[in-house]
Design a protein around this motif. Structure first.
Motif, PDB file in Angstrom:
ATOM      1  N   GLY A  64       0.824  -1.202   0.000  1.00 15.19           N
ATOM      2  CA  GLY A  64       0.000   0.000   0.000  1.00 15.19           C
ATOM      3  C   GLY A  64       0.855   1.248   0.000  1.00 15.19           C
ATOM      4  N   SER A  65       1.838   1.272   0.877  1.00 14.87           N
ATOM      5  CA  SER A  65       2.678   2.463   1.007  1.00 14.87           C
ATOM      6  C   SER A  65       3.780   2.480  -0.041  1.00 14.87           C
ATOM      7  N   THR A  66       4.280   3.685  -0.298  1.00 17.05           N
ATOM      8  CA  THR A  66       5.432   3.840  -1.177  1.00 17.05           C
ATOM      9  C   THR A  66       6.654   3.164  -0.570  1.00 17.05           C
ATOM     10  N   GLU A  67       6.764   3.202   0.752  1.00 20.48           N
ATOM     11  CA  GLU A  67       7.917   2.576   1.422  1.00 20.48           C
ATOM     12  C   GLU A  67       7.987   1.089   1.137  1.00 20.48           C
ATOM     13  N   THR A  68       6.848   0.403   1.183  1.00 19.95           N
ATOM     14  CA  THR A  68       6.845  -1.027   0.870  1.00 19.95           C
ATOM     15  C   THR A  68       7.205  -1.260  -0.586  1.00 19.95           C
ATOM     16  N   ALA A  69       6.655  -0.465  -1.473  1.00 20.94           N
ATOM     17  CA  ALA A  69       6.968  -0.612  -2.895  1.00 20.94           C
ATOM     18  C   ALA A  69       8.459  -0.451  -3.145  1.00 20.94           C
ATOM     19  N   LYS A  70       9.059   0.554  -2.532  1.00 18.91           N
ATOM     20  CA  LYS A  70      10.497   0.765  -2.689  1.00 18.91           C
ATOM     21  C   LYS A  70      11.298  -0.402  -2.111  1.00 18.91           C
ATOM     22  N   ALA A  71      10.836  -0.944  -0.980  1.00 24.29           N
ATOM     23  CA  ALA A  71      11.538  -2.067  -0.353  1.00 24.29           C
ATOM     24  C   ALA A  71      11.503  -3.305  -1.239  1.00 24.29           C
ATOM     25  N   LEU A  72      10.386  -3.535  -1.908  1.00 24.64           N
ATOM     26  CA  LEU A  72      10.266  -4.690  -2.792  1.00 24.64           C
ATOM     27  C   LEU A  72      11.224  -4.580  -3.972  1.00 24.64           C
ATOM     28  N   VAL A  73      11.262  -3.425  -4.610  1.00 26.67           N
ATOM     29  CA  VAL A  73      12.171  -3.233  -5.739  1.00 26.67           C
ATOM     30  C   VAL A  73      13.618  -3.299  -5.278  1.00 26.67           C
ATOM     31  N   ALA A  74      13.905  -2.693  -4.129  1.00 30.85           N
ATOM     32  CA  ALA A  74      15.270  -2.728  -3.598  1.00 30.85           C
ATOM     33  C   ALA A  74      15.716  -4.157  -3.311  1.00 30.85           C
ATOM     34  N   ALA A  75      14.829  -4.985  -2.803  1.00 29.42           N
ATOM     35  CA  ALA A  75      15.174  -6.379  -2.519  1.00 29.42           C
ATOM     36  C   ALA A  75      15.503  -7.133  -3.793  1.00 29.42           C
ATOM     37  N   ALA A  76      14.737  -6.895  -4.847  1.00 32.47           N
ATOM     38  CA  ALA A  76      15.020  -7.553  -6.122  1.00 32.47           C
ATOM     39  C   ALA A  76      16.411  -7.177  -6.632  1.00 32.47           C
ATOM     40  N   VAL A  77      16.732  -5.898  -6.569  1.00 36.04           N
ATOM     41  CA  VAL A  77      18.018  -5.419  -7.078  1.00 36.04           C
ATOM     42  C   VAL A  77      19.161  -5.881  -6.181  1.00 36.04           C
ATOM     43  N   GLU A  78      18.968  -5.800  -4.861  1.00 35.28           N
ATOM     44  CA  GLU A  78      20.022  -6.175  -3.920  1.00 35.28           C
ATOM     45  C   GLU A  78      20.373  -7.656  -4.008  1.00 35.28           C
ATOM     46  N   HIS A  79      19.364  -8.501  -4.070  1.00 35.57           N
ATOM     47  CA  HIS A  79      19.610  -9.950  -4.016  1.00 35.57           C
ATOM     48  C   HIS A  79      19.855 -10.569  -5.387  1.00 35.57           C
ATOM     49  N   PHE A  80      19.229 -10.004  -6.432  1.00 32.45           N
ATOM     50  CA  PHE A  80      19.310 -10.656  -7.737  1.00 32.45           C
ATOM     51  C   PHE A  80      19.817  -9.751  -8.856  1.00 32.45           C
ATOM     52  N   GLY A  81      20.084  -8.472  -8.542  1.00 33.04           N
ATOM     53  CA  GLY A  81      20.762  -7.608  -9.494  1.00 33.04           C
ATOM     54  C   GLY A  81      19.903  -6.829 -10.460  1.00 33.04           C
ATOM     55  N   ARG A  82      18.596  -7.121 -10.497  1.00 32.55           N
ATOM     56  CA  ARG A  82      17.745  -6.435 -11.476  1.00 32.55           C
ATOM     57  C   ARG A  82      16.276  -6.710 -11.164  1.00 32.55           C
ATOM     58  N   LEU A  83      15.399  -6.194 -12.018  1.00 34.03           N
ATOM     59  CA  LEU A  83      13.976  -6.492 -11.939  1.00 34.03           C
ATOM     60  C   LEU A  83      13.430  -6.603 -13.355  1.00 34.03           C
ATOM     61  N   ASP A  84      12.586  -7.609 -13.592  1.00 37.03           N
ATOM     62  CA  ASP A  84      11.997  -7.804 -14.908  1.00 37.03           C
ATOM     63  C   ASP A  84      10.473  -7.925 -14.878  1.00 37.03           C
ATOM     64  N   ILE A  85       9.934  -8.421 -13.757  1.00 38.51           N
ATOM     65  CA  ILE A  85       8.525  -8.805 -13.702  1.00 38.51           C
ATOM     66  C   ILE A  85       7.934  -8.356 -12.372  1.00 38.51           C
ATOM     67  N   LEU A  86       6.754  -7.779 -12.422  1.00 40.45           N
ATOM     68  CA  LEU A  86       6.002  -7.476 -11.204  1.00 40.45           C
ATOM     69  C   LEU A  86       4.603  -8.061 -11.333  1.00 40.45           C
ATOM     70  N   VAL A  87       4.194  -8.823 -10.320  1.00 41.26           N
ATOM     71  CA  VAL A  87       2.829  -9.340 -10.237  1.00 41.26           C
ATOM     72  C   VAL A  87       2.195  -8.763  -8.975  1.00 41.26           C
ATOM     73  N   THR A  88       1.165  -7.943  -9.136  1.00 42.37           N
ATOM     74  CA  THR A  88       0.517  -7.313  -7.977  1.00 42.37           C
ATOM     75  C   THR A  88      -0.703  -8.147  -7.581  1.00 42.37           C
TER      76      THR A  88
END
Length: 310
Positions: A64-88
């Motif tokens: 719901g919050s922008t903070e959670t959205a940013k945390a999700l994208v940051a986790a993808a980049v931090e652990h796997f180096g990139r982002l390609d797919i989002l399923v909401t």
């Protein structure tokens, strides 16, 4: 595997449909960021994906919050180096009729489903556009958002709004090679488990048995896994030309929902005054008024359950 090297975020993926989506994306080779509000549930989901040879990490947070959205994208980049797919997929229910629905009932559902979809897609789009390699946005809708449903003002508004946003994002993100689609699933969930009409199907699913053909074929009602294949397809390169669509899936059935279009158009020189409408509305439109809600055929005799005794 069709998604080798891809990285996906699936919100609300600790259990149920969301977990089925995350697991299928992982089977197809994607690394997955799992999300749930419960730490143990999220950890269990990650463990189940890893047990099948997949890669996953968890972000425990309410969508719901922008903070959670940013945390999700940051986790993808931090652990796997990139982002390609989002399923909401994350969502909650607060069902009650209009005159009993509180502000909190309404705001909670809108906040998770509609605002949560918006904030997560916005952050994902920023990252995908920075990467410059395209991407896939897949948002989960509902038959309620398409047709309406008694007692679900908040949920209907959110799910209809999601499809409207998807159509807009398909336009805005096209140049960046990012597709945006909505999936309308029909499957056995915690919600359908409480509906007597679906009892035979839900019971079969709980026992690990095939659902009766009436449900799978006639109603397009199936398991979570029946929906997951469409999610993986839309996430793949094979679906690069599919965007701005609302696709229904369940059981043995796949559907392409239409966009709203005028059913009847009538013109009157000088415009439509009250008197003109009172005189001619029924003639012009009366036979074409659209139905609301969903209607289901009667259950076959062998699938009916005896009524509960008083």
């Amino acid at each position: 595997m069709s998604l080798n090297g891809k990285v996906a975020i699936v919100t609300g993926s600790g259990r149920g449909l969301g977990l089925a989506y995350a697991a299928e994306l992982a089977r197809q080779g994607a690394s997955v960021v799992v999300n749930d509000v419960d730490e143990q549930t999220a950890a269990s989901a990650v463990a189940s994906i890893e047990a099948e040879g997949g890669k996953a990490v968890a972000v425990v947070a309410a969508v719901g919050s922008t903070e959670t959205a940013k945390a999700l994208v940051a986790a993808a980049v931090e652990h796997f180096g990139r982002l390609d797919i989002l399923v909401t997929n994350a969502g909650v229910l607060r069902d009650t009729v209009l005159w009993k629905m509180s502000d909190d009932d309404f705001d909670t559902v809108i906040g998770v489903h509609l605002r949560g979809t918006f904030t997560c897609v916005r952050e994902a789009a920023i990252r995908l556009r920075e990467q410059g390699e395209g991407g896939r946005i897949i948002c989960i809708g509902s038959p309620t958002g398409q047709r309406g449903n008694f007692g679900q003002t908040n949920y209907a508004a959110a799910k209809a709004g999601i499809v409207g946003m998807v159509r807009t994002w398909a336009l805005e993100l096209k140049r960046a090679g990012i597709t945006a689609n909505a999936v309308i699933p029909v499957a056995a969930t915690a919600m359908t488990a409480t509906v007597p009409y679906f009892a035979a199907a839900v019971e079969a699913d709980a026992k690990g048995e095939p659902m009766p053909a009436f449900f799978r074929h006639d109603l397009g009602f199936g398991t979570s896994d029946d929906v997951a294949g469409l999610i993986a397809y839309l996430a793949s390169d094979a679906a690069a030309g599919v965007t701005g669509q609302a696709l229904g899936v369940g059981g043995d059935r796949l559907q392409l929902w239409s966009h709203p279009e005028p059913v009847v158009t009538a013109y009157r020189e000088g415009g439509w005054t009250y008197d003109a409408l009172a005189a001619d509305f029924d003639t012009e439109f009366g036979g074409e008024l659209q139905s609301v809600g969903e209607s289901f055929p009667a259950l076959p005799d062998d699938l009916q359950r005896p009524a509960a005794s008083a």
